[in-house]
Structures are given as structure tokens and as C-alpha cells.
Design an enzyme around this catalytic site. Structure first.
Site, PDB file in Angstrom:
ATOM      1  N   HIS A 393      -8.533   4.846  -1.327  1.00  0.00           N
ATOM      2  CA  HIS A 393      -7.575   3.815  -0.922  1.00  0.00           C
ATOM      3  C   HIS A 393      -6.335   4.363  -0.233  1.00  0.00           C
ATOM      4  CE1 HIS A 393      -5.253  -0.041  -1.855  1.00  0.00           C
ATOM      5  NE2 HIS A 393      -6.365  -0.447  -1.280  1.00  0.00           N
ATOM      6  N   LYS A 395      -3.699   5.902   2.508  1.00  0.00           N
ATOM      7  CA  LYS A 395      -3.484   5.560   3.920  1.00  0.00           C
ATOM      8  C   LYS A 395      -2.464   6.537   4.491  1.00  0.00           C
ATOM      9  CE  LYS A 395      -4.673   0.806   2.830  1.00  0.00           C
ATOM     10  NZ  LYS A 395      -5.373   1.200   1.589  1.00  0.00           N
ATOM     11  N   HIS A 622       0.497  -7.085   2.477  1.00  0.00           N
ATOM     12  CA  HIS A 622      -0.476  -6.069   2.063  1.00  0.00           C
ATOM     13  C   HIS A 622       0.275  -4.813   1.634  1.00  0.00           C
ATOM     14  CE1 HIS A 622      -3.796  -3.052   2.640  1.00  0.00           C
ATOM     15  NE2 HIS A 622      -4.461  -4.014   2.051  1.00  0.00           N
ATOM     16  N   LYS A 624       2.689  -2.476  -0.702  1.00  0.00           N
ATOM     17  CA  LYS A 624       2.821  -2.310  -2.144  1.00  0.00           C
ATOM     18  C   LYS A 624       4.112  -1.561  -2.437  1.00  0.00           C
ATOM     19  CE  LYS A 624      -1.860  -2.347  -1.479  1.00  0.00           C
ATOM     20  NZ  LYS A 624      -2.406  -2.733  -0.166  1.00  0.00           N
TER      21      LYS A 624
END
Length: 720
Positions: A393, A395, A622, A624
């Protein structure tokens, strides 16, 4: 720099800073709005070189380090003004005029003469006319370049790929109608459009099932696998995508990949832009070469939010950016890239490099792939195989530049179009990290936060030979200007030396060593904000108050303090209904009804997504983030930007030792390391000139009302 007698205004409209030689501000915006004659005098002859501070100054200076920072910022501002004036032409005050006049500053006046106002108006008109003429000339050039010859006509022929280029307008259709509608649209557009961005695609690869349906299922089944428990040893499989297209001539993207000079890449870029415009495809194009100043103005945080395409108010924001701006040539010429992400659309990603005019030599580590493009030889992809219920996950991006420096980027966005169009995403961009001297030790060039060591350890956890050159690039780079901490997660049951190296235990360690809170710390609530929720247990005490809250409560002066309130920002169904995603039938919130029904206690902690201050109310988050906030809603003691949602898989939980199932990556802003203060002000600039810290949502927060429900994927099957 001419100053009018009687007031503190210069001839180019800037007000002279009232602090004069005693100004110690390092806020770039301050230098774009205020004039500093004593600094401008030093910079005028150093606009294009390395800034140096002369041994002797004609004003008092007690902190030469601060002075050097000010001069670097001012150099960037004045160089930008010079280049803009050169483009506009005559009528502007030249840098040479400033250099000649800055030595004699007369007395001040109370108003700007009328003739100067007229001059400014004339110059504005000239600037507009010249800009329009330049755009027309660029259009003509692009058109001429796009006309195929007998030798290059095959370069301009591409197969259909409407997946990321055509969006449907969807109001309140059910899930099944949405899937059928998008499926029909894609089948029709496949026969009508030629993609200007992707690579040639073989027809047998076209998925007859709805790509949109597939995307929803991917998000729900893969990104939300963190709701389950399990795991096996992971690994990686490689697919370099180096196969060529038989005996066919290379398509435009392959031809672009083979462009070895910036001039050739720019020529190919103009061809593609013209095809985009002539085909009617909706895509925002940002002219390369402008981002360096915006980056300088983002100091000291260098934190950005992605531009919202359907909200024009975000397009000119100083903290908004597009993907090609990250690659912008004003930051340097890229020779190769490392992309680490979850969801990948390789054709779309290649197009971003093309639009930026940068080399697409690339290594890509990914979790799920959205396309089936056959990639040119200079791009290698590696699919990261995960333990049964884990998720790759993270990025991250790393760029190598022609001058041997590198740059690291941490974001919350996947590598496909939807995530960069109408959603709220966060992006942190590191300073340029120059190469250390060959004589340097591998331990040299460390960040005050230990970022270099932590980032290198993260890359080594993949155990991939292809990453060796990137680990070496990290070791040879000078990270001393990086002022944030790196916090990551990797799969495993971590113990001994690794016990505090990952997930929430790493966050806890950093906060306990570097964060100081006032005695009323229990009155500073914790705010969590993310786009998916894992299985948190049957009650608040199961995991949140047992592991996460204690980790986020840590500080240097711990003592016996009660836990603060927990506030959780997660979009409601009404948030989604009013969003741009709803209108286009897209979604990035893979939270399931079955999971929520097991933890309905969470609703008492939920708050709406509200972001009017950043003009992102309708841009589904999107992003966090995690932080704490003062009782008066003006200050925060730390801030986390990360790929990690609120889940055990992402942050870890006690299962033997410290058990983590997913790869995640983020950064921690701690005021002491970034600004020298104990808190960040989120409302206004501080008296010492430190700019406010940008948070993406509005405060105070807005609670869910009685009728509100969190968004779940079953909304598309009629659930509300």
C-alpha cells in the site's frame, strides 16, 4: 529598487518590510509581498549563481545562517520576476534598473502617482497580449509538428484505451445499472477513439467485464483485506514488460521512451498535446518549468494537496499541484525513477512523464495493475506478492537527476487517473538531495530525523536485487536538509531491534523523543482521518484505546496523564452523494457493510468530511492524516501524512510481538525539527514569520448527525 517618498512602497508595488534589517523571516510568501532593500542589494549580482554571504556587511547581522536562507529565497523570487519580465518585454522595471537604484533610497511619499498607475495598467495589457500571442504560436507549432509524414505516420496510430479518458455522468443509479452503463460506453468508445496517451493494446487483453466494477471490487477485496487476519511469507514476481510489438513500428509512447535528449522529448510532447486537444479529451496540461518557485514558496513544510480538476478555485492555489509538476524540469532533469505504489495504470503514468518532458526510464513496484499495456524496454515492473491478507500500500517516488542528486516524494495517491483528478490527496516533496563526495562515509549526510537510515532500511526489506542501485543512491545522497521523520510498515512479526522500527511503535518512539505538550495535554484530542477502516474489534477498548491511542499520546514529558478524546474524520454517505466521485461513478472508500455492522460503536466517534477552507468539500479524501489539536483549535504538536488507513494490518497490533501485514509509508512533521517551535499554528503566520501549517480539513470538526451513516461499498447496491 526605487522607493516613493513618504510611504513604504517600492516602484514595483511591494511594500518595504517594516522590520528592515531586523527582519528574520524565512517565509517565501513574505518575500514575494514585501521589499527588503538590504537583501536585494546582496542578491542582485548573484541571481544565477550560488549565493554567498560577504564577510563584511553594512548592516547588523547576528545570524548568518538565517541570512543565507533569506538570500536563497529572495534569489528564487527575483529570478522568477526577471524571467517573467523578459518574457513580457519592455515596460517593466528591469533587474538592472533595480541594481542601479537600490543604493540610493529616498524619503517616502503618501501615494502612488497617477502616471505610475497608468504605466502598470499598460504593462498588464501588454503582458496579456504577449501571452496570448505566445499561446497562439505554440498552438501553430504543435499543429505543424503533429502532421505525419510518410515515415512517421505509424507513430501517430494507437489503439483504443478509453479506460481513464472517458468518464460517465452518473447521478443515483444502482450498482448494476452503473456497471452496465460504463461497460456499454467502453465498448462503444473502443471503436470510436484513438488513445493519445497509452501504448498499443492487443484486443484480446480488453476486459469484457466493466472496468469500473473491477475497480470497485479490487478496492474492496484488496485494499480492505486488512480487515481480516492471516499471513504467509511474501515475495515478489517480476514482469519487465520488455516485449516489443512484433514487426510493427513503435507507437508514440515507445518512440518517446527512446528520445534520449530533452529537445526530442519536447518535440514528441508537443505532438501528443496537439492530439489531446484535437481529439477533445479533457486533460489539464501544465506548462513545464514553473514549479521550482512554487516549491520554494511551500517552505518550510513542502506539503501539497492535489489539484481538483472540477474545482477551478484549486487550480491557482499555492499548495495545489498536478502529477507533471512533481516531475517538473525546473527541479532538475530526471534520468531515472523509482515508483512504489499499490494500484498502477502504466499507460497513464508514462503519459505524465511525457507531459512533463522527462525521461521515462523507470522501475515500478506495485500491488495491483489497472492496465495491461506492453511497456517499452526502459520500464521494468515488479509485482509485489503479499502474505495472504496483506497489501502493498506504500506510495513513494525517488528520482535521480542529471546532476547526480536525488529527490524523495511521499504521497497518498495511487498511480492512475482517478486518484489525481477529483480527490483530496497529500504529497510531500523532499529538497534536492545532492550527492556526497566520493570520500564520504555511508553514514554521512544523515537527516537530523534519521530519515536516510529509516528509508534505506525500508527499501532493503523488499530483498530485491533491482533495488540495489537505489539503496546505493540513498547511501550516497546528502539528506541533511530533510526535516521530517520517515515512518513505515512492512509485513512481519517484529521483535528485538525491529520491535520499535515499524508501524505505530515507530510513531510512538518518535513522539516520545521529540514532542513536548503543555500540562493540559489530555485536553488536546487526537484526530484521525483516512479513506478506509479495518476490523477494529467489538469495542473501542479492543485495539484503539489499547494500542493506537497510547502510541499517539506519547511525548517527552509523559507522566501520568489521562487519554484525550478520539475524533475520526470519515466521509458519510451524504459526503459521497455531494462529491465529484459520485457524479462520475467512482469511489475510493473500500469500507464494507459487514465490517461496519460488527463495530457500530465507531459511529459515536465519527465526523464529517468538511474542507471549505481548502475548497475540497466535494473532493473525497483519499488522503490519510493523524494529529492532535489544541483546545482552541489553533495549534497542533505533530502531523502525520501516510498511506496507512486506520487498521491493524497497516499500523500493527500485539500478536506475539508487533504484527504487521501491509507495506505502508509516511512522514511525521515535528515542530522542533521543522520550525524550531513546540507547535505548528494552523490558523495564521506566527510573529516570527513562520507560515501556518496547512491541514486539509476544516476545524472545528463537524459531528455526524443522528441520520448520518458512514459510506460503505454497499451504497451501490441500494444501501443507505
Amino acid at each position: 529598487m526605487n522607493i516613493h517618498p513618504g510611504n513604504c512602497t517600492s516602484t514595483d508595488g511591494k511594500q518595504v518590510c517594516p522590520y528592515k534589517e531586523k527582519c528574520y523571516r524565512r517565509n517565501p510568501i513574505h518575500f514575494t509581498e514585501m521589499s527588503h532593500p538590504h537583501l536585494e542589494k546582496l542578491v542582485m549580482d548573484q541571481l544565477d549563481g550560488t549565493i554567498t554571504v560577504p564577510p563584511r556587511l553594512d548592516f547588523e547581522c547576528s545570524d548568518r545562517s538565517t541570512l543565507l536562507d533569506q538570500l536563497k529565497i529572495l534569489q528564487m523570487v527575483l529570478r522568477k520576476e526577471r524571467d517573467r519580465n523578459d518574457e513580457i518585454g519592455t515596460g517593466q522595471t528591469s533587474i538592472e534598473d533595480k541594481r542601479n537604484s537600490i543604493r540610493n533610497i529616498p524619503q517616502f511619499t503618501n501615494s502612488i502617482p497617477q502616471d505610475l498607475k497608468d504605466k502598470i495598467d499598460r504593462n498588464k495589457k501588454i503582458a496579456v497580449e504577449r501571452r496570448e500571442a505566445k499561446l497562439r504560436e505554440m498552438d501553430k507549432r504543435a499543429i505543424s509538428l503533429s502532421k505525419p509524414s510518410t515515415s512517421d505516420s505509424s507513430d501517430l496510430t494507437m489503439a483504443t484505451d478509453s479506460k481513464s479518458l472517458i468518464k460517465d455522468d452518473v447521478s443515483n443509479e444502482t450498482w448494476s445499472k452503473l456497471a452496465d452503463r460504463i461497460k456499454k460506453q467502453k465498448l462503444e468508445s473502443r471503436n470510436e477513439m484513438t488513445s493519445t496517451l497509452g501504448l498499443k493494446r492487443n484486443s484480446e487483453h480488453f476486459d469484457q467485464d466493466s472496468e469500473s466494477s473491477k475497480r470497485f471490487k479490487n478496492h474492496q477485496a484488496i485494499e480492505n483485506r486488512s480487515n481480516k487476519v492471516g499471513g504467509q511469507a511474501g515475495g515478489a514476481s517480476t514482469s519487465n514488460g520488455n516485449s516489443q510489438l512484433g514487426d510493427q513500428e513503435p507507437d508514440l509512447m515507445t518512440a518517446y521512451a527512446g528520445s534520449t535528449t530533452s529537445a526530442l522529448r519536447n518535440e514528441m510532447r508537443l505532438k501528443v498535446i496537439e492530439k489531446i486537444r484535437s481529439s477533445g479529451i479533457k486533460m489539464s496540461i501544465v506548462e513545464p518549468g514553473e514549479f521550482a518557485l512554487k516549491y520554494a514558496l511551500s517552505a518550510p513544510y513542502h506539503l501539497f494537496f492535489t489539484r481538483v480538476e472540477d474545482c477551478k478555485e484549486t487550480h491557482d492555489q499555492q499548495f495545489s499541484l498536478t502529477f507533471p509538476e512533481i516531475l517538473d524540469r525546473s527541479l532538475g532533469e530526471i534520468v531515472s525513477s523509482l515508483q512504489i505504489n499499490f494500484m498502477l495504470d502504466a499507460g497513464w503514468l508514462c503519459a505524465q512523464y511525457l507531459l512533463a518532458g522527462q525521461s521515462s526510464d523507470m522501475l515500478i513496484l506495485y500491488g495491483e495493475r489497472e492496465d495491461q499495456e506492453k511497456l517499452p524496454p526502459n520500464i521494468k515492473t515488479i509485482h509485489i506478492k503479499m502474505p495472504t491478507f496483506g497489501c502493498h500500500h506504500s506510495k513513494l517516488m525517488v528520482f535521480k537527476y542529471r546532476n547526480n542528486g536525488i529527490r524523495v516524494v511521499v504521497s497518498t495517491a495511487n498511480l492512475y487517473s482517478d486518484d489525481w483528478e477529483n480527490r483530496t490527496q497529500g504529497v510531500w516533496i523532499s529538497p534536492h538531495l545532492p550527492r556526497l563526495p566520493d570520500s564520504a562515509n555511508t553514514s554521512d549526510g544523515e537527516s537530523p530525523t534519521g530519515f536516510k537510515k529509516d528509508f534505506e532500511r525500508y527499501l532493503q526489506k523488499y530483498n530485491l536485487p533491482d533495488l540495489t542501485e537505489w539503496v546505493q543512491a540513498i547511501r550516497k545522497a546528502d539528506f541533511s536538509d530533510v526535516k521530517v521523520f520517515f515512518v513505515a510498515s512492512v509485513p512481519g512479526n517484529h521483535k528485538d531491534a525491529e520491535h520499535n522500527a515499524w508501524g505505530h511503535r515507530k510513531l510512538s518512539t518518535i513522539l516520545s523523543q521529540h514532542v513536548t505538550l503543555p500540562p493540559n495535554a489530555p485536553e488536546w484530542p487526537i484526530i484521525a482521518q483516512c479513506s478506509s477502516i479495518g476490523s477494529l474489534g467489538p469495542n473501542y477498548e479492543s485495539w484503539l484505546s489499547k494500542e493506537i491511542i497510547p502510541a499517539m499520546c506519547r511525548e517527552k514529558n509523559q507522566g501520568l496523564k489521562s487519554h484525550p478524546r478520539f475524533q475520526f474524520i470519515y466521509p458519510s454517505i451524504n459526503n459521497y452523494k455531494n462529491s465529484f466521485d459520485m457524479r462520475k461513478g467512482a469511489c475510493c472508500l473500500p469500507y464494507g457493510l459487514t465490517t461496519h455492522q460488527k463495530q457500530q460503536w465507531l459511529e459515536s466517534y465519527l465526523y464529517q468530511w468538511k474542507a471549505s477552507n481548502t475548497r475540497r468539500d466535494r473532493a473525497i479524501p483519499h488522503i490519510k492524516t493523524y494529529t492532535r489539536i489544541s483546545p482552541d483549535q489553533t495549534e497542533i504538536p505533530w502531523f502525520v501524512l501516510t498511506s496507512a488507513n486506520l487498521s491493524k494490518a497497516a499500523w500493527g497490533h500485539k500478536r506475539g510481538n508487533h504484527y504487521i501485514m501491509s507495506y505502508e509509508a509516511g512522514i511525521i512533521f515535528v515542530p522542533k525539527l521543522v520550525t524550531g517551535n513546540t507547535v505548528f499554528n494552523i490558523k495564521r503566520e506566527t510573529p516570527d514569520g513562520t507560515p501556518r501549517f496547512p491541514i486539509p480539513y476544516d476545524v472545528p470538526l463537524t459531528r455526524y448527525e443522528a441520520q448520518d451513516k458512514p459510506f460503505v461499498m454497499e451504497f451501490f447496491k441500494g444501501y443507505e
